[in-house]
Design a protein around this motif. Structure first.
Motif, PDB file in Angstrom:
ATOM      1  N   HIS A 182      47.021  42.234  44.812  1.00 14.55           N
ATOM      2  CA  HIS A 182      46.417  42.097  43.484  1.00 14.55           C
ATOM      3  C   HIS A 182      45.473  40.904  43.393  1.00 14.55           C
ATOM      4  N   ALA A 183      44.900  40.477  44.521  1.00  6.44           N
ATOM      5  CA  ALA A 183      43.854  39.447  44.503  1.00  6.44           C
ATOM      6  C   ALA A 183      42.542  40.137  44.161  1.00  6.44           C
ATOM      7  N   ARG A 184      41.670  39.449  43.435  1.00 12.69           N
ATOM      8  CA  ARG A 184      40.376  40.018  43.090  1.00 12.69           C
ATOM      9  C   ARG A 184      39.498  40.009  44.327  1.00 12.69           C
ATOM     10  N   VAL A 185      38.967  41.186  44.676  1.00 14.22           N
ATOM     11  CA  VAL A 185      38.093  41.326  45.851  1.00 14.22           C
ATOM     12  C   VAL A 185      36.786  41.958  45.432  1.00 14.22           C
ATOM     13  N   GLU A 186      35.763  41.661  46.218  1.00 14.17           N
ATOM     14  CA  GLU A 186      34.435  42.221  45.973  1.00 14.17           C
ATOM     15  C   GLU A 186      33.840  42.573  47.328  1.00 14.17           C
ATOM     16  N   PHE A 187      33.318  43.797  47.458  1.00  8.74           N
ATOM     17  CA  PHE A 187      32.735  44.215  48.720  1.00  8.74           C
ATOM     18  C   PHE A 187      31.752  45.341  48.454  1.00  8.74           C
ATOM     19  N   ALA A 188      30.981  45.649  49.488  1.00  2.98           N
ATOM     20  CA  ALA A 188      30.032  46.775  49.441  1.00  2.98           C
ATOM     21  C   ALA A 188      30.675  47.934  50.181  1.00  2.98           C
ATOM     22  N   PRO A 189      31.035  49.011  49.481  1.00  2.33           N
ATOM     23  CA  PRO A 189      31.689  50.130  50.163  1.00  2.33           C
ATOM     24  C   PRO A 189      30.708  50.937  51.014  1.00  2.33           C
ATOM     25  N   ALA A 190      31.241  51.524  52.084  1.00  2.00           N
ATOM     26  CA  ALA A 190      30.436  52.410  52.933  1.00  2.00           C
ATOM     27  C   ALA A 190      30.476  53.830  52.389  1.00  2.00           C
ATOM     28  N   GLY A 191      31.459  54.144  51.558  1.00  2.00           N
ATOM     29  CA  GLY A 191      31.560  55.478  50.980  1.00  2.00           C
ATOM     30  C   GLY A 191      32.730  55.501  50.002  1.00  2.00           C
ATOM     31  N   THR A 192      32.857  56.606  49.287  1.00  2.00           N
ATOM     32  CA  THR A 192      33.956  56.731  48.326  1.00  2.00           C
ATOM     33  C   THR A 192      34.970  57.706  48.882  1.00  2.00           C
ATOM     34  N   GLY A 193      36.187  57.618  48.364  1.00  2.00           N
ATOM     35  CA  GLY A 193      37.250  58.505  48.811  1.00  2.00           C
ATOM     36  C   GLY A 193      37.760  58.105  50.178  1.00  2.00           C
ATOM     37  N   CYS A 194      38.924  58.644  50.522  1.00  2.00           N
ATOM     38  CA  CYS A 194      39.473  58.330  51.836  1.00  2.00           C
ATOM     39  C   CYS A 194      40.369  59.465  52.302  1.00  2.00           C
ATOM     40  N   SER A 224      39.826  34.782  43.242  1.00  2.00           N
ATOM     41  CA  SER A 224      39.718  33.835  42.142  1.00  2.00           C
ATOM     42  C   SER A 224      41.107  33.370  41.756  1.00  2.00           C
ATOM     43  N   SER A 225      41.206  32.124  41.418  1.00  2.00           N
ATOM     44  CA  SER A 225      42.471  31.597  40.928  1.00  2.00           C
ATOM     45  C   SER A 225      42.313  31.255  39.462  1.00  2.00           C
ATOM     46  N   SER A 226      43.421  31.040  38.786  1.00  2.00           N
ATOM     47  CA  SER A 226      43.358  30.803  37.354  1.00  2.00           C
ATOM     48  C   SER A 226      42.728  29.451  37.029  1.00  2.00           C
ATOM     49  N   SER A 227      42.740  28.508  37.995  1.00  2.00           N
ATOM     50  CA  SER A 227      42.185  27.184  37.696  1.00  2.00           C
ATOM     51  C   SER A 227      40.681  27.131  37.876  1.00  2.00           C
ATOM     52  N   THR A 228      40.106  27.967  38.759  1.00  2.00           N
ATOM     53  CA  THR A 228      38.661  27.955  38.969  1.00  2.00           C
ATOM     54  C   THR A 228      38.111  29.350  38.750  1.00  2.00           C
ATOM     55  N   PRO A 229      37.754  29.686  37.520  1.00  2.00           N
ATOM     56  CA  PRO A 229      37.213  31.025  37.279  1.00  2.00           C
ATOM     57  C   PRO A 229      35.835  31.173  37.923  1.00  2.00           C
ATOM     58  N   GLN A 230      35.595  32.335  38.539  1.00  2.00           N
ATOM     59  CA  GLN A 230      34.302  32.625  39.144  1.00  2.00           C
ATOM     60  C   GLN A 230      33.564  33.634  38.282  1.00  2.00           C
ATOM     61  N   LYS A 231      32.249  33.465  38.256  1.00  2.00           N
ATOM     62  CA  LYS A 231      31.426  34.404  37.517  1.00  2.00           C
ATOM     63  C   LYS A 231      31.260  35.669  38.365  1.00  2.00           C
ATOM     64  N   ALA A 232      31.454  36.821  37.780  1.00  2.00           N
ATOM     65  CA  ALA A 232      31.316  38.080  38.519  1.00  2.00           C
ATOM     66  C   ALA A 232      29.844  38.314  38.813  1.00  2.00           C
ATOM     67  N   ARG A 233      29.529  38.518  40.109  1.00  2.00           N
ATOM     68  CA  ARG A 233      28.147  38.707  40.523  1.00  2.00           C
ATOM     69  C   ARG A 233      27.933  40.125  41.028  1.00  2.00           C
ATOM     70  N   SER A 234      28.538  41.080  40.470  1.00  2.00           N
ATOM     71  CA  SER A 234      28.457  42.444  40.979  1.00  2.00           C
ATOM     72  C   SER A 234      27.021  42.948  40.967  1.00  2.00           C
ATOM     73  N   THR A 235      26.590  43.412  42.121  1.00  2.00           N
ATOM     74  CA  THR A 235      25.301  44.073  42.227  1.00  2.00           C
ATOM     75  C   THR A 235      25.589  45.564  42.269  1.00  2.00           C
ATOM     76  N   PRO A 236      24.582  46.396  42.115  1.00  2.00           N
ATOM     77  CA  PRO A 236      24.836  47.833  42.070  1.00  2.00           C
ATOM     78  C   PRO A 236      25.517  48.383  43.326  1.00  2.00           C
ATOM     79  N   ASP A 237      25.374  47.719  44.469  1.00  2.00           N
ATOM     80  CA  ASP A 237      25.978  48.245  45.687  1.00  2.00           C
ATOM     81  C   ASP A 237      27.330  47.617  46.005  1.00  2.00           C
ATOM     82  N   THR A 238      27.871  46.767  45.141  1.00  2.00           N
ATOM     83  CA  THR A 238      29.184  46.180  45.382  1.00  2.00           C
ATOM     84  C   THR A 238      30.155  46.636  44.301  1.00  2.00           C
ATOM     85  N   VAL A 239      31.441  46.594  44.637  1.00  2.00           N
ATOM     86  CA  VAL A 239      32.485  46.913  43.672  1.00  2.00           C
ATOM     87  C   VAL A 239      33.467  45.747  43.638  1.00  2.00           C
TER      88      VAL A 239
END
Length: 179
Positions: A167-179, A40-55
């Motif tokens: 520090h770009a805003r990212v959204e994805f579905a993780p395969a697991g937690t921790g690394c 997302s950039s400061s000129s075009t704000p995006q609505k957060a569409r987080s579903t339970p399986d995405t972070v």
């Protein structure tokens, strides 16, 4: 019995109505995929569409952990066969009614009896650690206190996040937690 059918029909209609209402949101035609990366950039704000399986969060760092193997030994087994015999019963009938006679005889048939037996050891490659792709996020879910949270992701998501700016805003579905 009629009331059971009526209740089942009502529950089915309620379920169909609920499921169709879930899929009729205005965001269903959006071009962002839930498994991809959204910047997302400061000129075009995006609505957060987080579903339970995405972070969602700010890209912090990425890490690739290569597969780790070692040599190990295990018992080597071979199939060993020996000749064997078994007694087989045969029957033959003749006549009918009270004059029916049954003749029984036995024969010995030969076959091969096979089993696996241990014969020394063999060397093989044992996997100590599987290959993993990891992403660290800051401000997870918009919470500024949740920093440096690691997630395991697929190779495709890792490649997309790796090419994103720091520090770009990212959204994805993780395969697991921790690394």
């Amino acid at each position: 019995m009629f009331t059971k059918r009526l209740i089942a029909g009502g529950l089915t209609a309620l379920l169909v109505g609920t499921l169709s209402a879930c899929g009729s949101g205005s965001e269903s035609g959006s071009s962002d995929s839930t498994s991809g990366v959204g910047q997302s950039s400061s000129s075009t704000p995006q609505k957060a569409r987080s579903t339970p399986d995405t972070v969602t969060g700010l890209r912090d760092s990425v890490r690739h952990l290569a597969k780790q193997t070692t040599k190990a030994t295990r018992p080597h087994t071979v199939t060993k066969c020996t000749p064997a015999t078994k007694r087989v019963q045969h029957k033959s009938s003749s006549g009918s009614g009270s004059k029916k006679k049954t003749r029984t005889w036995y024969t010995t048939e030969q076959y091969r009896k096979c089993s696996k037996v241990r014969s020394g050891t063999e060397t093989y490659t044992r996997i100590v650690r599987t290959e993993r792709w990891c992403v660290s996020l800051d401000d997870v879910g918009g919470n500024t206190a949740k920093d440096d949270v690691w997630y395991q992701v697929t190779r495709a998501v890792y490649d997309e996040v790796r090419t994103a700016d720091d520090h770009a805003r990212v959204e994805f579905a993780p395969a697991g937690t921790g690394c």
